[in-house]
Design a protein around this motif. Structure first.
Motif, PDB file in Angstrom:
ATOM      1  N   ASP A 137      -1.431  -7.241 -19.728  1.00 27.87           N
ATOM      2  CA  ASP A 137      -0.036  -7.206 -19.051  1.00 27.87           C
ATOM      3  C   ASP A 137       0.911  -6.335 -19.897  1.00 27.87           C
ATOM      4  N   ASN A 138       1.610  -5.461 -19.365  1.00 33.56           N
ATOM      5  CA  ASN A 138       2.580  -4.616 -20.616  1.00 33.56           C
ATOM      6  C   ASN A 138       1.752  -3.594 -21.165  1.00 33.56           C
ATOM      7  N   THR A 152       5.324   1.390  -8.171  1.00 34.25           N
ATOM      8  CA  THR A 152       6.572   1.321  -9.359  1.00 34.25           C
ATOM      9  C   THR A 152       7.704   0.892  -8.916  1.00 34.25           C
ATOM     10  N   GLY A 195       7.896  -2.597  -7.832  1.00 29.96           N
ATOM     11  CA  GLY A 195       7.652  -4.091  -7.669  1.00 29.96           C
ATOM     12  C   GLY A 195       7.275  -4.488  -6.231  1.00 29.96           C
ATOM     13  N   TYR A 212       4.139   1.147 -14.171  1.00 24.65           N
ATOM     14  CA  TYR A 212       3.580   0.737 -12.921  1.00 24.65           C
ATOM     15  C   TYR A 212       3.343  -0.744 -12.922  1.00 24.65           C
ATOM     16  N   GLN A 213       3.292  -1.377 -11.812  1.00 25.63           N
ATOM     17  CA  GLN A 213       2.767  -2.833 -11.499  1.00 25.63           C
ATOM     18  C   GLN A 213       1.518  -2.652 -10.601  1.00 25.63           C
ATOM     19  N   TRP A 214       0.439  -3.411 -10.956  1.00 25.61           N
ATOM     20  CA  TRP A 214      -0.542  -3.531 -10.275  1.00 25.61           C
ATOM     21  C   TRP A 214      -0.936  -5.006  -9.869  1.00 25.61           C
ATOM     22  N   ARG A 215      -1.668  -5.120  -8.604  1.00 28.06           N
ATOM     23  CA  ARG A 215      -2.121  -6.365  -8.222  1.00 28.06           C
ATOM     24  C   ARG A 215      -3.273  -6.445  -7.224  1.00 28.06           C
ATOM     25  N   VAL A 253       1.209 -10.185 -11.192  1.00 24.24           N
ATOM     26  CA  VAL A 253       1.429  -8.614 -11.068  1.00 24.24           C
ATOM     27  C   VAL A 253       1.499  -8.267 -12.698  1.00 24.24           C
ATOM     28  N   ARG A 254       0.807  -7.284 -13.008  1.00 27.25           N
ATOM     29  CA  ARG A 254       0.769  -6.849 -14.486  1.00 27.25           C
ATOM     30  C   ARG A 254       1.312  -5.416 -14.335  1.00 27.25           C
ATOM     31  N   ARG A 255       1.929  -5.044 -15.515  1.00 25.59           N
ATOM     32  CA  ARG A 255       2.567  -3.915 -15.690  1.00 25.59           C
ATOM     33  C   ARG A 255       1.689  -2.838 -16.711  1.00 25.59           C
TER      34      ARG A 255
END
Length: 316
Positions: free
Chosen positions: A138-139, A166, A168, A196-199, A214-216
């Motif tokens: 994350d991040n 991008t 959420g 960016y967020q991804w899941r 959700v990771r960024r």
């Protein structure tokens, strides 16, 4: 006799002080200690496939070795983990079955015995499970476009649905990416600089899991501004050691310091020197020798700035 006693007292005092100092460097043995396991509890029963292992930190331990086997260490059909960690938590996705796990603590000169526990995972509906992400963390900040997104396999899944956004995931009809993936990883080229967020979730013919967390991923290709040299003044006459100073620009987290001979070749293979501070103490150069120097900045993504301007000084 009176003249001998003070010297004797001084020698004894010195010896005691030396022993005390040595004790600062002697590593405490942990051989008689043991690791207290917290979770899963003894003989725990669960229907959650992602298991979080947790134990208490042990004084003077530097690392922990965790092993995980099924159905037990006395009758191992499969080792699922054998890893050394500095932290006191470990997570893994497992299929239903019986397991044993154990942890021991280590430092540079000793180790504890293993502490062992067993637990059982029962089969449950895929809809009650959550996928465990692996990389990137994350991040995560990167200057590269290519990012490998990965996660752990989950029991009864046949494929995985990956989403990247991008915004959420506020509008799933306007995602940056939605892809069904057969395996547990996907290489994606980030199209532009953005956060960016991804899941990801697991799917089969009849069910789907919950979405992962959700990771960024922060894609940053913009370098920081070049540093501004502040001291010593250009053409200054200076004594050794010389304190080179500069001001850092916004976003800079580290710097590369370049020092050159008067012919503009690097002063030695020591350079460039990388550090976080906005100053560097140079103890080099012969009397009357002219040295040149300049600095570059780096940000968290690894982008490097342009060089600062040049400055020179003479050792006096």
């Amino acid at each position: 006799m009176k003249t001998i006693i003070p010297y004797l007292f001084a020698a004894v005092t010195l010896a005691v002080c030396m022993l005390a100092a040595c004790s600062d460097f002697l590593e405490e043995s942990i051989a008689d200690g043991g690791v207290e396991l917290l979770s899963p509890g003894a003989d725990a029963q669960t229907n959650v496939y992602v298991v979080n292992f947790l134990w208490e930190p042990l004084d003077h331990a530097l690392q922990y070795r965790l092993q995980l086997a099924s159905p037990s260490f006395d009758s191992v059909a499969l080792f699922h983990a054998d890893t050394t960690l500095e932290k006191t938590v470990f997570s893994i996705s497992l299929p239903p079955g019986e397991y044993q796990w154990r942890v021991k603590a280590l430092n540079g000169s000793s180790e504890t015995a293993y502490t062992t526990r067993g637990f059982t995972i029962h089969e449950a509906a895929l809809s009650t499970q959550t996928v465990l992400q692996v990389t990137p963390p994350d991040n995560f900040i990167t200057a590269e476009s290519a990012v490998d997104m990965s996660w752990q396999d989950i029991f009864s899944a046949t494929n995985y649905r990956l989403q990247v956004d991008t915004n959420g995931f506020a509008d799933e009809t306007e995602l940056v990416l939605e892809r069904v993936v057969d395996g547990e990883s996907f290489a994606y080229d980030l199209p532009e600089e953005a956060v960016y967020q991804w899941r990801v979730r697991a799917e089969n013919d009849t069910a789907q899991s919950r979405w992962s967390t959700v990771r960024r991923v922060i894609h940053d290709r913009t370098p920081p501004p070049p540093p501004v040299l502040t001291a010593p003044a250009n053409d200054a006459q200076v004594n050794r050691p010389v304190n080179l100073q500069w001001s850092g620009g916004e976003g800079a987290v580290a710097y590369r310091v370049y020092v050159y001979k008067s012919d503009s070749t690097l002063y030695s293979n020591q350079f460039p020197v990388q550090q976080e501070a906005t100053s560097y103490t140079l103890d080099a150069g012969a009397r009357g020798e002219r040295l040149l120097w300049r600095v570059r900045a780096m940000d968290r993504a690894g982008n490097e700035s342009a060089y600062s301007g040049w400055r020179n000084f003479v050792i006096r």
